[in-house]
Write an enzyme that holds these catalytic residues in place. Sequence first.
Site, short mmCIF file in Angstrom:
data_model
loop_
_atom_site.label_atom_id
_atom_site.label_comp_id
_atom_site.label_asym_id
_atom_site.label_seq_id
_atom_site.Cartn_x
_atom_site.Cartn_y
_atom_site.Cartn_z
CD GLU A 86 26.62 22.76 30.46
OE1 GLU A 86 25.89 21.53 30.99
OE2 GLU A 86 27.22 22.98 29.35
CD GLU A 117 34.85 46.05 29.29
OE1 GLU A 117 34.85 46.55 30.48
OE2 GLU A 117 34.93 44.90 28.38
#
Length: 303
Positions: A86, A117
């Site tokens: 953004e 992960e």
Amino acid sequence: MGLENLQDLVTEQQNLKTLKIDRKSTEEILEVINEEDQTVPVHIKREIQSIAEVVDQVVKSFEMGGRLFYVGAGTSGRIGILDASECPPTFGTPSEMVKAIIAGGETAIFKAVEGAEDSEELGATDMHTNGVRLHDVVIGITASGRAPYVIGALKEAKKIGANTVSFTCTKNSALNKVADYKINIEVGPEVITGSTRMKAGTTQKLVLNMITTTSMVKLGKVYNNLMVDVQPLNKKLVDRAKRIIQNVTGCSLKEAGELFDQSEGNPKIAIIIYTCQVDKNKAAELLKDAKGFVYKAIKAYNK
């Protein structure tokens, strides 16, 4: 921390307020979720000083040509991607200025990549793959503070010489031990046990918003409270840019359109052209001398 200690984490404990949530009505469930969500900003407020220290380092790094990296796995990685993506349309930043790295790569944005992960080595490798260097800031995001991928990434980033940040939703975490700065916001057990996309995820979204927005304000990318560095990449953003020019100058929308064209789609330069009654080149020079701050440019011209 081994799996046998997972139940000791605050993010994995049962929430006593929601033990019988499966027997509640739709409205009652929504009310419980809403009540729990309302506690998040209160917890964040207690850590404003820690967040401010990180923001000041991010601004310092940007001014030295450094970049901001978010590193996370699963939900934490996706929230980093959302905030980073953004920044260019909102603040006119280059796409490489704020970047997000997720365990498992682009595939993991939409679909869980099993085991990604769990590898410290993969986290370390991704620091080099993404070109992390001196003067960068790397924020490791993990609700539990124990994701090996994020720990490995921060360890390697620190070796490279980047500034490292541990951002967790638990006070005592393994990630804290390898970070220069710490943002630890403990929001308590989730409505659904272990579902850290809920309060922990909301915490991460709010805090990342705070970090990038405040950093951009301090870099001169906002005038008053307007997005004057907005990139007019589509019809909506072109209209917004013209209305920002109109809002600041008080001119008509037609005049704002003319200023938009004259400034080649740069609201900052358009505002200075109108306010200081100068041409585009002079406006650009004033803006450069003011290091991008519109109010400083206008103040310097009117001295």
